[in-house]
Design an enzyme around this catalytic site. Sequence first.
Site, PDB file in Angstrom:
ATOM      1  NE  ARG A   1       9.202   1.403   0.270  1.00 44.71           N
ATOM      2  CZ  ARG A   1       9.534   0.486  -0.641  1.00 44.71           C
ATOM      3  NH1 ARG A   1      10.668   0.532  -1.298  1.00 44.71           N
ATOM      4  NH2 ARG A   1       8.710  -0.511  -0.910  1.00 44.71           N
ATOM      5  N   GLY A   2      10.407  -1.346   2.658  1.00 44.05           N
ATOM      6  CA  GLY A   2      10.171  -2.643   2.047  1.00 44.05           C
ATOM      7  C   GLY A   2      10.521  -3.700   3.098  1.00 44.05           C
ATOM      8  CB  ALA A   3       8.576  -6.567   4.387  1.00 47.32           C
TER       9      ALA A   3
ATOM     10  NE  ARG B   1       7.408   1.632   8.095  1.00 48.15           N
ATOM     11  CZ  ARG B   1       7.173   1.512   6.781  1.00 48.15           C
ATOM     12  NH1 ARG B   1       8.156   1.217   5.959  1.00 48.15           N
ATOM     13  NH2 ARG B   1       5.947   1.664   6.305  1.00 48.15           N
TER      14      ARG B   1
ATOM     15  CD  GLN C   1       5.647   3.749  -0.792  1.00 55.12           C
ATOM     16  OE1 GLN C   1       4.709   4.300  -1.339  1.00 55.12           O
ATOM     17  NE2 GLN C   1       5.647   3.441   0.491  1.00 55.12           N
TER      18      GLN C   1
ATOM     19  CG  ASP D   1       4.873  -4.852   4.327  1.00 57.01           C
ATOM     20  OD1 ASP D   1       4.386  -4.666   3.207  1.00 57.01           O
ATOM     21  OD2 ASP D   1       5.887  -4.267   4.755  1.00 57.01           O
TER      22      ASP D   1
ATOM     23  CG  ASN E   1       1.791  -5.574  -0.078  1.00 57.40           C
ATOM     24  OD1 ASN E   1       2.975  -5.556   0.302  1.00 57.40           O
ATOM     25  ND2 ASN E   1       1.460  -5.160  -1.285  1.00 57.40           N
ATOM     26  CE  LYS E   2       3.018   1.022   1.592  1.00 56.99           C
ATOM     27  NZ  LYS E   2       3.077   1.697   2.933  1.00 56.99           N
TER      28      LYS E   2
HETATM   29  O1  MRU Z   1       5.688   1.215   3.558  1.00 60.40           O
HETATM   30  P1  MRU Z   1       6.634   0.455   2.692  1.00 60.40           P
HETATM   31  O2  MRU Z   1       7.072   1.197   1.484  1.00 60.40           O
HETATM   32  O3  MRU Z   1       7.786  -0.128   3.486  1.00 60.40           O
HETATM   33  O4  MRU Z   1       5.748  -0.762   2.202  1.00 60.40           O
HETATM   34  C1  MRU Z   1       6.295  -1.695   1.342  1.00 60.40           C
HETATM   35  C2  MRU Z   1       5.325  -2.684   0.836  1.00 60.40           C
HETATM   36  O5  MRU Z   1       4.177  -2.693   1.187  1.00 60.40           O
HETATM   37  C3  MRU Z   1       5.885  -3.738  -0.041  1.00 60.40           C
HETATM   38  O6  MRU Z   1       4.942  -4.154  -0.959  1.00 60.40           O
HETATM   39  C4  MRU Z   1       6.265  -4.920   0.839  1.00 60.40           C
HETATM   40  O7  MRU Z   1       7.127  -4.528   1.870  1.00 60.40           O
HETATM   41  C5  MRU Z   1       6.894  -5.984   0.075  1.00 60.40           C
HETATM   42  S1  MRU Z   1       8.545  -5.553  -0.346  1.00 60.40           S
HETATM   43  C6  MRU Z   1       9.238  -6.808  -1.123  1.00 60.40           C
END
Ligand code: MRU
Length: 360
Positions: free
Chosen positions: A64-66, A107, A211, A252, A262-263
């Site tokens: 996970r994470g963009a 996703r 997270q 993201d 973002n999250k």
């Molecule tokens: O749903 P996730 O855990 O993939 O979401 C991640 C985030 O929102 C992060 O803040 C974002 O991807 C930036 S990661 C460098």
Amino acid sequence: MPGQLLPLFLSFELYYQAMTASAIEWLDGKLRILDQSRLPGEQIFAGLDNYHDVVLAIKEMRVRGAPAIGVAAAYGIALGASGIETANRDEFLGQLNQVMQAFAASRPTAVNLFQAINRMRQAARGDSVAEIKNSLINEAKRIHQEEITATSQLSQMGAELIKDGFSLLTHCNAGPLATAGYGTALGVIKAVKEQGKRVSVFATETRPLLQGARLTTWELRQEGIPVTLITDSMAGYFMQQRKIDCVIVGADRIAANGDVANKIGTYTLAVLAKENKIPFYVAAPASSIDISLSSGDKIPIEERSPEEVTHIQGVPIAPEGIGAANPAFDVTPHSYITAIITEKGIIKEPYGKELLNIAK
Ligand code: MRU
């Protein structure tokens, strides 16, 4: 005595392996990931040898994470290509397209995924199927290496904004796990420490999937950076108490006008930061910019299972059958963002022209 020491030794081994190995690695023609859904309790590396498992790992947020999603998808497409058996070029390209579509449906919000798919599509060139397969592996490695370089560069730049002794608040997880590189928001924090400045962090737990609690605290502890875990609802209190000097988060997807997805919960933090006159920074590589969308309201927001809200790690916390909503991201309008930190520079309002240059 040896019987007592052995489990300790083994768990240290695992801990050391997790500390030194990357979250995503291409090893002997397979993709190896550190399963983020099991951290911090268990450090499990999974070897994925077919693209279906990579798609599933992305959907289930084991990766996970963009930026990490983009890198995993690129390797997953290379894996999918390797598994296609025909030597007929057109048939091969038809099947490769299906592999790419499976990743595109995994996703929807992180644009890095779609940037990676586009790059892999461009790289699907060559006279023979074998050549195309090779070219795809090389392109996936290039995408990975570029994320490592970009996140490292943006972190060095962003660190200049942070003064000695600052207390920062971050949300979700934007460290090496999330980027398959150096980290974005956490990368900046790491670089601040490397520059010899003292820094401490408030990490929001980040419901529903925690997270912040599970991953950000784990990564910061490895870096020896003091971290205080708070629930999401405590952020305003600590800002009002003047305990937070700035907020820094990842992204993201960044729209052409500087709006940032973002999250979920990021928008709330941005509004609170503005109200309390606290700088609000977004750190992200150029691969997170989507200039095809004029503003954030056009960013697709992923809706995940209500069970992630009604349960915590499989344990129900609400009456059975209760309705729940679960948008995984929100959009922070550009007017709330003090600066966006990228590997190509730190930019401020008006974002439009600068983002266009950076995304080129
Ligand atoms: O749903 P996730 O855990 O993939 O979401 C991640 C985030 O929102 C992060 O803040 C974002 O991807 C930036 S990661 C460098």
